[in-house]
Design a protein around this motif. Sequence first.
Motif, mmCIF file in Angstrom:
data_model
loop_
_atom_site.group_PDB
_atom_site.id
_atom_site.type_symbol
_atom_site.label_atom_id
_atom_site.label_comp_id
_atom_site.label_asym_id
_atom_site.label_seq_id
_atom_site.Cartn_x
_atom_site.Cartn_y
_atom_site.Cartn_z
ATOM 1 N N ARG A 40 0.837 -1.206 0.000
ATOM 2 C CA ARG A 40 0.000 0.000 0.000
ATOM 3 C C ARG A 40 0.871 1.255 0.000
ATOM 4 O O ARG A 40 0.531 2.255 -0.651
ATOM 5 C CB ARG A 40 -0.922 -0.024 1.225
ATOM 6 C CG ARG A 40 -1.935 1.105 1.284
ATOM 7 C CD ARG A 40 -3.011 0.964 0.243
ATOM 8 N NE ARG A 40 -3.752 -0.272 0.400
ATOM 9 C CZ ARG A 40 -4.850 -0.423 1.163
ATOM 10 N NH1 ARG A 40 -5.305 0.608 1.857
ATOM 11 N NH2 ARG A 40 -5.487 -1.573 1.200
ATOM 12 N N THR A 44 0.732 4.055 -2.911
ATOM 13 C CA THR A 44 0.492 5.460 -2.572
ATOM 14 C C THR A 44 1.531 6.365 -3.215
ATOM 15 O O THR A 44 1.197 7.391 -3.825
ATOM 16 C CB THR A 44 0.510 5.645 -1.051
ATOM 17 O OG1 THR A 44 -0.544 4.860 -0.469
ATOM 18 C CG2 THR A 44 0.327 7.106 -0.671
ATOM 19 N N LYS A 47 1.087 6.495 -7.051
ATOM 20 C CA LYS A 47 -0.095 7.274 -7.427
ATOM 21 C C LYS A 47 0.186 8.762 -7.296
ATOM 22 O O LYS A 47 -0.210 9.572 -8.158
ATOM 23 C CB LYS A 47 -1.281 6.868 -6.557
ATOM 24 C CG LYS A 47 -2.590 7.512 -6.996
ATOM 25 C CD LYS A 47 -3.767 6.918 -6.237
ATOM 26 C CE LYS A 47 -5.096 7.473 -6.726
ATOM 27 N NZ LYS A 47 -6.241 6.840 -6.014
ATOM 28 N N GLU A 150 0.323 -1.875 -20.034
ATOM 29 C CA GLU A 150 -0.532 -2.033 -18.853
ATOM 30 C C GLU A 150 -1.553 -3.146 -19.071
ATOM 31 O O GLU A 150 -1.803 -3.955 -18.156
ATOM 32 C CB GLU A 150 -1.231 -0.722 -18.528
ATOM 33 C CG GLU A 150 -2.031 -0.780 -17.247
ATOM 34 C CD GLU A 150 -2.477 0.571 -16.758
ATOM 35 O OE1 GLU A 150 -2.733 0.717 -15.543
ATOM 36 O OE2 GLU A 150 -2.572 1.506 -17.586
ATOM 37 N N TYR A 154 -2.195 -6.909 -16.880
ATOM 38 C CA TYR A 154 -3.461 -7.436 -16.363
ATOM 39 C C TYR A 154 -3.867 -8.732 -17.058
ATOM 40 O O TYR A 154 -4.516 -9.591 -16.438
ATOM 41 C CB TYR A 154 -4.546 -6.375 -16.453
ATOM 42 C CG TYR A 154 -4.363 -5.300 -15.409
ATOM 43 C CD1 TYR A 154 -4.706 -5.540 -14.077
ATOM 44 C CD2 TYR A 154 -3.810 -4.065 -15.734
ATOM 45 C CE1 TYR A 154 -4.513 -4.566 -13.107
ATOM 46 C CE2 TYR A 154 -3.613 -3.091 -14.768
ATOM 47 C CZ TYR A 154 -3.963 -3.351 -13.457
ATOM 48 O OH TYR A 154 -3.753 -2.391 -12.496
ATOM 49 N N HIS A 257 3.043 -5.174 -10.745
ATOM 50 C CA HIS A 257 2.291 -5.252 -9.496
ATOM 51 C C HIS A 257 2.830 -6.401 -8.652
ATOM 52 O O HIS A 257 3.300 -7.426 -9.190
ATOM 53 C CB HIS A 257 0.807 -5.524 -9.752
ATOM 54 C CG HIS A 257 -0.022 -4.296 -9.968
ATOM 55 N ND1 HIS A 257 0.012 -3.208 -9.114
ATOM 56 C CD2 HIS A 257 -0.946 -3.999 -10.922
ATOM 57 C CE1 HIS A 257 -0.840 -2.295 -9.542
ATOM 58 N NE2 HIS A 257 -1.426 -2.733 -10.637
ATOM 59 N N ASP A 271 -2.373 -2.414 -5.632
ATOM 60 C CA ASP A 271 -3.462 -1.787 -6.395
ATOM 61 C C ASP A 271 -3.590 -0.305 -6.021
ATOM 62 O O ASP A 271 -3.911 0.037 -4.886
ATOM 63 C CB ASP A 271 -4.774 -2.524 -6.101
ATOM 64 C CG ASP A 271 -5.917 -2.079 -6.993
ATOM 65 O OD1 ASP A 271 -5.793 -1.050 -7.686
ATOM 66 O OD2 ASP A 271 -6.952 -2.775 -7.005
ATOM 67 N N ARG A 272 -3.345 0.577 -6.980
ATOM 68 C CA ARG A 272 -3.401 2.030 -6.721
ATOM 69 C C ARG A 272 -4.836 2.521 -6.557
ATOM 70 O O ARG A 272 -5.058 3.621 -6.053
ATOM 71 C CB ARG A 272 -2.706 2.784 -7.845
ATOM 72 C CG ARG A 272 -1.208 2.506 -7.919
ATOM 73 C CD ARG A 272 -0.551 3.288 -9.033
ATOM 74 N NE ARG A 272 -1.087 2.991 -10.353
ATOM 75 C CZ ARG A 272 -0.766 1.916 -11.081
ATOM 76 N NH1 ARG A 272 0.109 1.030 -10.602
ATOM 77 N NH2 ARG A 272 -1.300 1.707 -12.269
ATOM 78 N N ASN A 273 -5.805 1.733 -6.968
ATOM 79 C CA ASN A 273 -7.206 2.120 -6.808
ATOM 80 C C ASN A 273 -7.658 2.041 -5.348
ATOM 81 O O ASN A 273 -8.722 2.554 -5.001
ATOM 82 C CB ASN A 273 -8.112 1.233 -7.660
ATOM 83 C CG ASN A 273 -7.895 1.441 -9.135
ATOM 84 O OD1 ASN A 273 -7.761 2.577 -9.601
ATOM 85 N ND2 ASN A 273 -7.847 0.360 -9.895
ATOM 86 N N LEU A 274 -6.855 1.405 -4.504
ATOM 87 C CA LEU A 274 -7.227 1.236 -3.105
ATOM 88 C C LEU A 274 -6.618 2.290 -2.195
ATOM 89 O O LEU A 274 -6.813 2.236 -0.972
ATOM 90 C CB LEU A 274 -6.802 -0.160 -2.629
ATOM 91 C CG LEU A 274 -7.429 -1.345 -3.393
ATOM 92 C CD1 LEU A 274 -6.892 -2.674 -2.837
ATOM 93 C CD2 LEU A 274 -8.941 -1.296 -3.319
#
Length: 275
Positions: A40, A44, A47, A150, A154, A257, A271-274
């Motif tokens: 995380r 952070t 991002k 990218e 995935y 990742h 995960d940068r969305n979190l």
Amino acid sequence: MNILSDLLLQKQQPTREKKQQKGIQIKTEREIGIMRQSSRIVATVLKEIMGMVEPGMTTADLDAYAEKRIREMDAIPSFKGLYGFPASICSSINNEAVHGIPNRKKVLKPGDVLKVDTGAFFQGFHGDSCVTIGVGTVSPDAAKLIKVAEEALYKGIEQVKEGAYLLDLAGAIQDHVEANGFSVVEDFTGHGVGRNLHEEPSVFNFRTREMPNVKLRAGMTIAIEPIINAGSKITKMMPDKWTAVTIDKSLSAQFEHTVLVTKDGYEILTDRNLV
């Protein structure tokens, strides 16, 4: 074959790297919990860097910011000093495929394709991730390269689950990259990650019989990191002994990742969305 993770597994770094255990390490729930936190932190920082990059900045500016933020979150930069690397991020521009060294003389320009890779060591465990950033407005060809890189990451991650094999994700990555007219760099691979930044197995992004086709097990934590080129897949090492560039000077892009293998699939720890 010059496989980075194999080389790094032979070396030790006394302050952050533990004595390398043989074989693949299956993480406990407690260890996975810590890795969620280290990952995380990495997510952070990346991002934030993605939101601040602009023409006129130097890669040294980005490195100083990353180190400051990692330390503010009570972690240690995984890369700085590791095997002698002098910075907290790898910053690779345009035809630099991987492991570019931040430098005050490297000023970002509109249209540059910038790769930023970083890691954080928190309570005994590492997180590791990379993004490619288009500086300002990039060319349509560069935008496509970044997008496909990218997507390829995935495509590989989607194959991850207990009982799958490394060739499943490698083939998915390679097929997507080549279907879009690009090439997969074979000189460098992903890797296991945990107590050490680089652990077994080597996580390759192309079909090969030269490395073990490991069966994935729940509790494995792996760094999947396809590097793709607009031209030839071949790279060469620069005199600094770190920066690898495309042999034909074509653009290169990379995404990475840290991923947990679960019984039913996967969890993207970085995960940068979190964040």
